[in-house]
Scaffold this active site. Structure first.
Site, PDB file in Angstrom:
ATOM      1  N   LYS A 145      28.196 -33.985   3.016  1.00  0.00           N
ATOM      2  CA  LYS A 145      27.426 -34.686   1.992  1.00  0.00           C
ATOM      3  C   LYS A 145      27.831 -36.155   1.969  1.00  0.00           C
ATOM      4  O   LYS A 145      29.000 -36.492   2.094  1.00  0.00           O
ATOM      5  CB  LYS A 145      27.678 -34.071   0.614  1.00  0.00           C
ATOM      6  CG  LYS A 145      27.039 -32.716   0.404  1.00  0.00           C
ATOM      7  CD  LYS A 145      27.292 -32.230  -1.018  1.00  0.00           C
ATOM      8  CE  LYS A 145      26.621 -30.890  -1.252  1.00  0.00           C
ATOM      9  NZ  LYS A 145      26.872 -30.385  -2.631  1.00  0.00           N
ATOM     10  N   GLU A 168      21.316 -16.927 -11.697  1.00  0.00           N
ATOM     11  CA  GLU A 168      20.972 -16.850 -13.112  1.00  0.00           C
ATOM     12  C   GLU A 168      20.882 -15.415 -13.610  1.00  0.00           C
ATOM     13  O   GLU A 168      21.287 -15.118 -14.749  1.00  0.00           O
ATOM     14  CB  GLU A 168      19.643 -17.575 -13.364  1.00  0.00           C
ATOM     15  CG  GLU A 168      19.689 -19.069 -13.129  1.00  0.00           C
ATOM     16  CD  GLU A 168      19.454 -19.490 -11.689  1.00  0.00           C
ATOM     17  OE1 GLU A 168      19.458 -20.696 -11.403  1.00  0.00           O
ATOM     18  OE2 GLU A 168      19.259 -18.586 -10.828  1.00  0.00           O
ATOM     19  N   ARG A 173      14.498 -17.592 -14.581  1.00  0.00           N
ATOM     20  CA  ARG A 173      14.886 -16.757 -13.447  1.00  0.00           C
ATOM     21  C   ARG A 173      15.690 -15.534 -13.870  1.00  0.00           C
ATOM     22  O   ARG A 173      15.880 -14.621 -13.074  1.00  0.00           O
ATOM     23  CB  ARG A 173      15.686 -17.600 -12.448  1.00  0.00           C
ATOM     24  CG  ARG A 173      14.877 -18.738 -11.844  1.00  0.00           C
ATOM     25  CD  ARG A 173      15.761 -19.776 -11.163  1.00  0.00           C
ATOM     26  NE  ARG A 173      16.423 -19.277  -9.987  1.00  0.00           N
ATOM     27  CZ  ARG A 173      16.012 -19.480  -8.730  1.00  0.00           C
ATOM     28  NH1 ARG A 173      14.908 -20.168  -8.507  1.00  0.00           N
ATOM     29  NH2 ARG A 173      16.692 -19.013  -7.727  1.00  0.00           N
TER      30      ARG A 173
END
Length: 643
Positions: A287, A373, A401
């Site tokens: 990243k 979730e 979700r």
């Protein structure tokens, strides 16, 4: 092609594929610089996009996009893809009203095969496309259609990704490649020349054909076949331990390889393009690649606003008003200090949900369950079963979700799980995929659930306390950003269950405001000499107050930052119908459409939910009642129920 700026000459991937492979390094350098400059001007996701520059180039160089389908999971890393697919000049409008989205969007480009923004959907979508191509006969011949899903290691923590792989592994005759962009996983061994060589070997035709012939011959002798299968599995496992998991799902695993090395990426992708069946390529990236500040702190540079790349992100001045997220972060630490039953849970949103300080102070009571979730909700239910008090900090859009778990595992058992719903209402630059437009509707229809909507920062703190003390499932929903600047009281005060409060006494018209719509409703109420009520509770609704208002008012108006259908205004309409109250009712809220990205204040104005819009809508509907307001009356105080 002569030297010079190559990126300016790439208006679509066909121009990229016309380049010599030796030129891709220059394209990558120019593309990375463009991403950094562009995001610094508009704000947006940075670290993840700097990490996928080479991958985006390699995929479009090797595959025949858009005929070959390319699905980017979540979409945080899709800016290089957008730039290479004809949207370079529009990047200045990124995430702005009328501009391009920060996520892949089918209506924006034919190269965006599937709209994403919520995580872990890419493998399912790409598998569906691969099956459709097979059934349409598009998976035969030299021009057969391929399908690629790019998924990050974070998104791979979600059960949906494993459900998709489980299905793909038993789906015959498909062309599906899953690329795992691993930029954080500790299971990854060092990458280098040996791994590059092994990746080429395992992705090559000779290895694949030899393996298939061997399997066909040995399958006639089941014990020997099983022994050979296990030997292959363990041989791979000694070099690439992560690979055995994906092999068990029925994928041919290759990797890990350096995701920034074209000499590894291009030949491996070319080899895997020719293989049939489910393929899995594991790449390792970094990243923030190429920008030292982002490499050093990829979290800080994950989604920055505008900044000067030469100086980096400056520490912002202390805000004059706390955000609702900060109010929650302070509350949960204070509450945890008072009640050792409190447990904090987040599905991979520690920073966004304001739990950084809570994790530091209460590490044994903090749980980040990853992008899962459904698990987060049922995990909380299990904790509640044993007498603790879980607080699930989750964005409104992400609670969608875990809806079955909310109903079946929490509410049906009437467990005291509290949901702190951040990012309720419109969210600005993230757009329709992240807007919390539906939570009133999907929460208030569930038995045992109570739902609170704070109008300001102090009320948010007190509502969080009220919900936590409630012995049953509860939700407090609050928006992104700061409120009106109300002074936050440190002491806790419970709000009476289902009781609204008068905030302004007027006549003829009663405006019932939910959540942060109170502030513009008060301004409109002043202009109209209307009564304004802070409803506070979406469920249970204050039916007694509604009946009281009906006795001396001629019309009702409800205002909410939520879709009208099924929302808080609908709750008022149901209460009126149930009690036989027949009065005109105007319900103001968000339109029956998905609302794209833009500044929050701008979007609210366009939806008619600013003070001027509310006043205008009321005058248009109730002109005779609103045209000649009487003298301003003294507003009632909090909890004042006098006529």
């Amino acid at each position: 092609m002569p030297a010079g700026n190559l990126l300016d000459r790439i208006d679509d991937p066909s121009a990229l594929r016309a380049l010599d492979r030796s030129q891709l390094g220059q394209v990558a350098a120019e593309l990375r610089a463009f991403v950094l400059d562009s995001v610094s001007r508009t704000g947006g996701h940075l670290s993840s996009n700097l990490g996928t520059v080479e991958l985006a180039i390699a995929l479009h160089f090797v595959f025949d996009t858009p005929r070959d389908r390319l699905v980017w999971d979540v979409g945080h890393q899709s800016y290089p893809h957008k730039i290479l697919t004809g949207r370079r000049e529009r990047m200045s409008s990124l995430r702005q009203f009328g501009g391009i989205s920060g996520f892949p969007k089918r209506g924006e480009s034919e190269y965006d095969s599937f709209g994403t923004a919520h995580s872990s959907t890419s493998i399912s979508a790409a598998l569906g496309m691969a099956v459709a191509s097979r059934n349409k006969g598009e998976n035969q011949g030299p021009g057969r259609r391929r399908h690629v899903a790019v998924i990050g290691d974070g998104a791979l923590t979600a059960g949906m990704a494993f459900e998709a792989m489980n299905s793909a592994g038993v789906t015959p005759d498909i062309d599906l490649l899953v690329v795992l962009n691993d930029n954080d996983m500790s299971i990854s061994p060092p990458v280098g020349a040996l791994n590059r060589h092994l990746a080429r070997l395992m992705s090559g035709q000779f290895y694949a054909k030899a393996r298939d012939v061997g399997r066909a011959m040995l399958s006639r002798v089941p014990p020997v076949f099983e022994l050979a299968r296990r030997l292959e599995e363990h041989a791979k496992g000694m070099v690439v331990p992560a690979g055995t998991l994906f092999e068990e799902f029925g994928f041919n695993y290759v990797g890990p390889i350096d995701g920034h090395d074209f000499e590894a990426l291009i030949p491996t992708l070319q080899n895997m393009r020719e293989l049939r069946g489910p393929q899995f390529l594991h790449i390792v990236t970094r990243k923030g690649r190429g920008y030292k500040l982002a490499e050093a702190d990829p979290v800080l540079y994950h989604g920055p606003g505008r900044f000067d790349p030469a100086e980096g992100i400056r520490k912002p001045a202390a805000p004059s008003r706390p955000t609702f997220t900060q109010v929650f972060g302070d509350w949960i630490c204070d509450m945890a200090a008072l009640d050792d039953r409190l447990v904090g849970i987040t599905p991979a949103m520690r920073e966004g949900s304001g739990l950084v300080e809570f994790e530091r102070r209460f590490p044994q009571r903090y749980f980040d369950v990853g992008i899962a979730e459904q698990h987060a909700v049922t995990f909380a239910a299990g904790i509640a079963c044993e007498g603790l008090k879980p607080v699930v900090a989750i964005y409104s859009t992400f609670l969608q979700r875990g809806y079955d778990q909310l109903i079946h595992d929490v509410a049906l058992q009437n467990l005291p799980v509290m949901f702190a719903l951040d990012r309720a209402g419109l969210v600005g630059a993230d757009g329709a995929t992240h807007a919390g437009m539906f939570d009133y509707a999907f929460l208030r229809c569930i038995p045992n659930m109570v739902v609170l909507a704070p109008s300001d920062e102090n009320e948010c703190r007190q509502m969080l306390y009220t919900a936590f003390m409630h012995e049953g499932p509860s939700a407090v929903r609050y928006p992104r950003g700061a409120g009106v600047g109300a002074e936050v009281q440190r002491e806790f005060t419970a709000i009476p269950l289902g009781k609204a409060e008068f905030r302004r006494r007027g006549r003829k018209i009663a405006i019932l405001a939910f959540g942060t719509m109170l502030a513009p409703a008060l301004v409109a109420g002043e202009a109209l000499d209307a009564t304004v009520v802070n409803m506070r509770w979406v469920k249970p609704i204050d039916r007694a107050l509604i009946a009281e208002l009906a006795a001396d008012h001629e019309a009702f108006v409800t205002v909410e930052e939520h879709v009208v259908m099924g929302g808080a205004g609908s709750a008022v309409a149901e209460a009126m119908a149930g009690d036989g109250i027949v009065l005109p009712l105007l319900q103001l809220g968000l339109s029956d459409r998905f609302i794209d990205h833009g500044e929050q204040s701008q979007l609210l104005r366009l939806e008619g939910l600013d003070a001027d819009g509310i006043e205008r809508s009321i005058r248009e509907r109730f002109g005779a009642l609103a045209a000649a307001p009487g003298p301003r009356l003294v507003a009632g105080g909090a909890g004042d129920r006098a006529a």
